[in-house]
Design a protein around this motif. Sequence first.
Motif, PDB file in Angstrom:
ATOM      1  N   ALA B 209       0.876  -1.227  -0.030  1.00 51.47           N
ATOM      2  CA  ALA B 209       0.151   0.068  -0.073  1.00 51.47           C
ATOM      3  C   ALA B 209       0.756   1.219   0.197  1.00 51.47           C
ATOM      4  O   ALA B 209       0.625   2.079  -0.806  1.00 51.47           O
ATOM      5  CB  ALA B 209      -0.791   0.273   1.415  1.00 51.47           C
ATOM      6  N   ALA B 210       2.032   1.500   0.788  1.00 54.06           N
ATOM      7  CA  ALA B 210       2.686   2.491   0.983  1.00 54.06           C
ATOM      8  C   ALA B 210       3.851   2.333   1.742  1.00 54.06           C
ATOM      9  O   ALA B 210       4.051   1.236   2.599  1.00 54.06           O
ATOM     10  CB  ALA B 210       1.851   3.510   1.815  1.00 54.06           C
ATOM     11  N   MET B 211       5.136   3.144   1.510  1.00 50.39           N
ATOM     12  CA  MET B 211       6.395   3.069   2.252  1.00 50.39           C
ATOM     13  C   MET B 211       6.105   2.830   3.568  1.00 50.39           C
ATOM     14  O   MET B 211       5.243   3.781   4.275  1.00 50.39           O
ATOM     15  CB  MET B 211       7.228   3.971   1.673  1.00 50.39           C
ATOM     16  N   ARG B 212       6.559   2.240   4.196  1.00 52.98           N
ATOM     17  CA  ARG B 212       6.806   2.374   5.806  1.00 52.98           C
ATOM     18  C   ARG B 212       5.423   2.251   6.496  1.00 52.98           C
ATOM     19  O   ARG B 212       5.534   2.680   7.474  1.00 52.98           O
ATOM     20  CB  ARG B 212       7.633   3.681   6.288  1.00 52.98           C
ATOM     21  N   SER B 213       4.805   1.716   6.028  1.00 56.63           N
ATOM     22  CA  SER B 213       2.962   1.750   6.539  1.00 56.63           C
ATOM     23  C   SER B 213       2.930   0.513   7.246  1.00 56.63           C
ATOM     24  O   SER B 213       1.599   0.229   7.787  1.00 56.63           O
ATOM     25  CB  SER B 213       2.061   1.980   5.434  1.00 56.63           C
ATOM     26  N   GLY B 214       3.793  -0.589   7.259  1.00 57.18           N
ATOM     27  CA  GLY B 214       3.387  -1.726   8.033  1.00 57.18           C
ATOM     28  C   GLY B 214       3.495  -1.577   9.616  1.00 57.18           C
ATOM     29  O   GLY B 214       4.101  -1.098  10.285  1.00 57.18           O
ATOM     30  N   THR B 215       2.153  -2.235   9.980  1.00 65.73           N
ATOM     31  CA  THR B 215       1.973  -2.187  11.473  1.00 65.73           C
ATOM     32  C   THR B 215       1.599  -3.315  12.125  1.00 65.73           C
ATOM     33  O   THR B 215       0.772  -3.569  13.084  1.00 65.73           O
ATOM     34  CB  THR B 215       0.689  -1.112  11.991  1.00 65.73           C
ATOM     35  N   ASP B 216       2.120  -4.614  11.459  1.00 63.15           N
ATOM     36  CA  ASP B 216       1.730  -5.872  12.044  1.00 63.15           C
ATOM     37  C   ASP B 216       2.292  -6.069  13.367  1.00 63.15           C
ATOM     38  O   ASP B 216       1.587  -7.052  14.037  1.00 63.15           O
ATOM     39  CB  ASP B 216       2.355  -6.832  11.162  1.00 63.15           C
ATOM     40  N   GLY B 217       3.111  -5.460  13.871  1.00 70.60           N
ATOM     41  CA  GLY B 217       3.604  -5.591  15.150  1.00 70.60           C
ATOM     42  C   GLY B 217       2.595  -5.421  16.316  1.00 70.60           C
ATOM     43  O   GLY B 217       2.703  -5.802  17.429  1.00 70.60           O
ATOM     44  N   LEU B 218       1.674  -4.453  15.979  1.00 68.68           N
ATOM     45  CA  LEU B 218       0.761  -3.808  16.926  1.00 68.68           C
ATOM     46  C   LEU B 218      -0.105  -4.849  17.641  1.00 68.68           C
ATOM     47  O   LEU B 218      -0.645  -4.673  18.831  1.00 68.68           O
ATOM     48  CB  LEU B 218      -0.142  -2.765  16.490  1.00 68.68           C
ATOM     49  N   THR B 219      -0.506  -5.854  17.001  1.00 68.87           N
ATOM     50  CA  THR B 219      -1.509  -6.999  17.114  1.00 68.87           C
ATOM     51  C   THR B 219      -0.657  -7.504  18.270  1.00 68.87           C
ATOM     52  O   THR B 219      -1.634  -7.999  19.181  1.00 68.87           O
ATOM     53  CB  THR B 219      -1.656  -8.075  16.164  1.00 68.87           C
ATOM     54  N   PHE B 220       0.550  -7.840  18.403  1.00 68.20           N
ATOM     55  CA  PHE B 220       1.062  -8.449  19.789  1.00 68.20           C
ATOM     56  C   PHE B 220       0.858  -7.859  21.115  1.00 68.20           C
ATOM     57  O   PHE B 220       0.334  -8.447  22.006  1.00 68.20           O
ATOM     58  CB  PHE B 220       2.662  -8.441  19.796  1.00 68.20           C
ATOM     59  N   PHE B 221       0.583  -6.482  20.771  1.00 70.81           N
ATOM     60  CA  PHE B 221       0.451  -5.919  22.116  1.00 70.81           C
ATOM     61  C   PHE B 221      -1.237  -5.710  22.275  1.00 70.81           C
ATOM     62  O   PHE B 221      -1.502  -5.592  23.746  1.00 70.81           O
ATOM     63  CB  PHE B 221       0.971  -4.431  22.145  1.00 70.81           C
TER      64      PHE B 221
END
Lengths: 103, 232
Positions: B209-221
């Motif tokens: 979708a876009a540069m540096r837009s990945g937030t897959d880590g948020l789901t851990f928290f």
Amino acid sequence: MPTIVVEVMPKAVLLDPAGKAVAGALARSGTSRFTDVRLGKRFELSFAGDADDAALSEARELAEHLLSNGVIEDVVSVHFANAKPATSTSAASTSANSTPAAL
Amino acid sequence: MRIGVVTFPGSLDDRDAQRAVRLAGADAVALWHGEHDLHGVDALILPGGFSYGDYLRCGAIASLSPIMAEIIAAANRGVPVLGICNGFQMLAEAHLLPGGLIRNNHGSFVCRDQKLRVENTSTAWTNGFAPAAEITIPLKNGEGGFIADADTIARLEGENLVAFRYLELNPNGSLNDIAGITNARGNVVGLMPHPEHAVEEGFGPDTAAAMRSGTDGLTFFTSAIAAFATSV
């Protein structure tokens, strides 16, 4: 002051990337005799008191539970610095066996 | 919910982990390695870095620090504990998780956005993921090769204790492409990649979708927050 030497090596079955890197450097330096290098650790534990079996057995305990991690390493030797273990040469050269008499 | 993040001498990612906790919607509590006080937190994070200079072995000295006695006790009570990178190495050294981490098989430090499959979505830190979800989060380590004896690997695989597996590329020689594992209870999870670096658009891995837009880590928290909500 007595000193106990503890020697720890990466398990022989594991890849030793550090040793491999050194072996590569040896080859580049023009040495062809030595083809394999494994890299381990040597600890020197000094203390005030008698150089007796109790000190040695405490050092062995420490070597097994703190100075090495049995999942990835073997303790190959625990001995007094001034008393070279009878098997030190063979222990160092056959870490694959990992439990020399000195232990 | 209050999540504690322990700072050790040489920790690097403790602030990032605290920030990830806040972005997920919980309170971040800074904890100190030299203390015995967990300040009553509901979950714990052991962050990445090079604790105690990685002397002796990665995570080994940290695993014997004063606060670790309390963390081991908390973990055994069922408190969620997440070990990231150096934190994973600490959990292995503290025997809260099996196996060990050794130098990368290629001998070099690796730093890349790493694709993973979430293999176990019933842990305190992964319950928000869809089964077999594929995610991308940063990976950065020199000693991330996961190893264990054959019996341990068989048990991890047989009991579904592999939490994350590397996809497309094994970056460090880990056995069975294992990137992270969980204990049987699902409260203690350790992994080499860094979820806390993929929690906000503009600062995460690139996506289609876009540069540096990945937030897959948020789901851990957010998973830990959800686990806490159902436990009280």
